[in-house]
Design a protein around this motif. Structure first.
Motif, short mmCIF file in Angstrom:
data_model
loop_
_atom_site.label_atom_id
_atom_site.label_comp_id
_atom_site.label_asym_id
_atom_site.label_seq_id
_atom_site.Cartn_x
_atom_site.Cartn_y
_atom_site.Cartn_z
N GLU A 71 1.27 -1.22 -0.05
CA GLU A 71 -0.10 0.54 0.09
C GLU A 71 0.78 0.81 -0.23
O GLU A 71 2.13 1.79 0.54
N VAL A 72 0.77 2.33 -1.33
CA VAL A 72 1.36 3.42 -0.47
C VAL A 72 0.58 4.23 -0.46
O VAL A 72 -0.66 4.86 -0.51
N CYS A 82 5.36 3.30 1.94
CA CYS A 82 5.40 3.52 1.74
C CYS A 82 5.28 1.55 2.57
O CYS A 82 5.98 1.44 2.72
N PHE A 83 4.22 0.54 2.57
CA PHE A 83 3.78 -0.89 2.79
C PHE A 83 4.01 -2.25 2.06
O PHE A 83 3.74 -1.64 1.24
N PHE A 84 4.97 -2.93 2.23
CA PHE A 84 5.06 -3.66 1.46
C PHE A 84 5.21 -4.87 2.30
O PHE A 84 5.97 -5.27 3.36
N GLU A 85 4.75 -6.40 1.83
CA GLU A 85 5.09 -7.27 2.88
C GLU A 85 4.94 -8.76 1.11
O GLU A 85 4.70 -8.54 0.56
N GLY A 86 6.34 -9.23 1.84
CA GLY A 86 7.09 -10.28 0.61
C GLY A 86 7.92 -11.79 1.07
O GLY A 86 8.20 -11.48 2.24
N GLU A 87 8.46 -11.76 0.41
CA GLU A 87 9.52 -13.01 0.59
C GLU A 87 11.01 -12.36 -0.01
O GLU A 87 11.26 -12.23 -1.34
#
Length: 218
Positions: A71-72, A82-87
């Motif tokens: 999400e920006v 800026c939030f992000f999640e992942g590998e």
């Protein structure tokens, strides 16, 4: 308690593709700070503060197979959270986990420098800090920038500069690039730095941007 400011230069598996973009790999990003993060359990999550063409970076997140969610949150036309999640790779995760050993604390933000490095402050006992520095994997260069000080986070505008940015600005000052009238050109700065003119210009532009932003923070 000891306060130590260090710079890491991750490469290979220690530097995921998105990190490479954040730390100098995308010329449309002027400044990036990792404000907070969670690497305790997958997926890994990060909160960034970005200055530059963040909409372009948003498209990278949208197209990345490693990003689960993002999400920006715009702050202005040129700045956002800026939030992000992942590998991330096991190597990259282990690098972050190295600075959570014992009672060690990492003080946000982590400054992503345009030479691929990142700089941050750690706080803790002598033993925990020494163990963390010595525990940095062989594939990652580590530099101790400062020990001690009156605060736990960078308070001076100069502390926001990556080493190469500071070198470029100091060189420019010394040879008269910032004099009025100007006594040196960007080509002169590049020659003294022994780099391409475009590289010198980029170091100066990002360094100047970091200093101005630091002056107006808060």
């Amino acid at each position: 308690m000891k306060r130590v400011r260090i710079t890491l230069q991750p490469t290979g598996d220690y530097a995921p593709p998105i990190y490479d973009l954040l730390a100098g790999g995308a010329n449309y990003l002027e400044a990036v700070r990792i404000v907070n993060w969670n690497v305790a359990t997958p997926p890994t999550a990060f909160l960034l503060r970005i200055r530059g063409d963040y909409r372009r970076f948003e498209r990278v997140l949208e197209d990345s197979e490693d990003v689960r969610d993002y999400e920006v949150l715009p702050l202005s036309e040129r700045e956002c959270h800026c939030f992000f999640e992942g590998e991330v790779s096991a190597a990259a995760r282990s690098l972050f986990e190295n600075f959570t050993r014992g009672g060690l604390l990492t003080v946000p933000p982590i400054e992503c420098n345009d030479d691929g490095s990142n700089t941050f402050t750690i706080v803790g006992s002598d033993a925990d800090i020494q163990a963390a520095v010595e525990g940095v994997p062989a594939g990652v260069d580590v530099t101790v920038e400062a020990v001690g000080g009156d605060g736990v986070a960078p308070e001076r505008a100069l502390d926001r500069l990556a080493p190469r940015q500071r070198e470029a600005i100091e060189t420019a000052l010394e040879i008269g690039y910032y004099d009025a009238p100007r006594r040196a050109t960007i080509e002169d700065v590049a020659r003294d730095l022994e780099c391409a003119t475009a590289t010198a210009a980029e170091h100066l532009q990002k360094g100047e941007s970091a200093v101005i932003a630091a002056l107006f923070d808060g």
